[in-house]
Design an enzyme around this catalytic site. Sequence first.
Site, PDB file in Angstrom:
ATOM      1  CE1 TYR A  50      25.299  60.229 -46.405  1.00  0.00           C
ATOM      2  CE2 TYR A  50      25.452  61.585 -48.386  1.00  0.00           C
ATOM      3  CZ  TYR A  50      25.101  60.392 -47.763  1.00  0.00           C
ATOM      4  OH  TYR A  50      24.572  59.370 -48.512  1.00  0.00           O
ATOM      5  CB  ALA A  51      29.554  65.684 -49.418  1.00  0.00           C
ATOM      6  CB  ALA A  52      33.897  64.985 -46.461  1.00  0.00           C
TER       7      ALA A  52
ATOM      8  CE  LYS B 108      27.221  56.974 -47.100  1.00  0.00           C
ATOM      9  NZ  LYS B 108      27.289  55.526 -46.795  1.00  0.00           N
TER      10      LYS B 108
END
Length: 253
Positions: free
Chosen positions: A155-157, A159
């Site tokens: 998710y972090a990557a 977004k």
Amino acid sequence: MTLAGKVVVVAGVGSGLGSAVVALAAADGADVVAIARTARALDPLVAHADARGWKVTPRVADAFDGPAARRAIDEVHRDRGRLDGLSIDVGHWIQDGTPLDRLSEEGWSAGVHDNLDAIYRLGRAAFPRFAAQRSGSVVLVSAAPAVRAAGTASYAAAKAGVAELAVHLAREYRPSGVRVNAVLPGSMPSRLETLDPPTATGPIPLADRAASGAWEVARAIRYLLSDESRWVTGALVTVDGGASTGGAEPPSA
């Protein structure tokens, strides 16, 4: 600030941010095409728009399906002769404490697919239209740094990728007169209490405990779609009340 007379496509309409963007744009007088995977996600919004006299056209399409995304964009352009704005609100929060070395292939792929792929497919269809008319505004939805940090690695990557993609596309399509920006929301409730845009009156506490309202994020998107932001491209607008700054909060009332 107004979107009156503009043709705006909002993809990723459901119970939260997408519907808020549709309602704000339509209440401003825009001709809005609302895209969702199912009619059930669109029906309440369309009924409300009809009651208010807003111009909202529902379009059931899967933004992750390339041909379907292209058909949706092509039909808007065919029926209206132009496309002024595109808000891509597709994606979802994924929270999981699983470290990368134990994250499954499916978990990694889901985070990237669900938060990035629709941008690619809608963008392939829409950017040639914008470039041909030498105008247009595209708004992507990333996530505030504090939200990205609390999500899965995928998710972090994804977004973070959305944020970088907005800057890249702004640079790439600048010669064609096409603007691309991104909003970076804090955590948001998944449902709207009303489909009538509330009036923004007075300040609200800049506190982590007050989650970013979908309407606050939608107002930033409306600004970026409007001519008020005609000199703004490649911007990343964080809308989280300052949570990502790590600064002290106001005292509780």
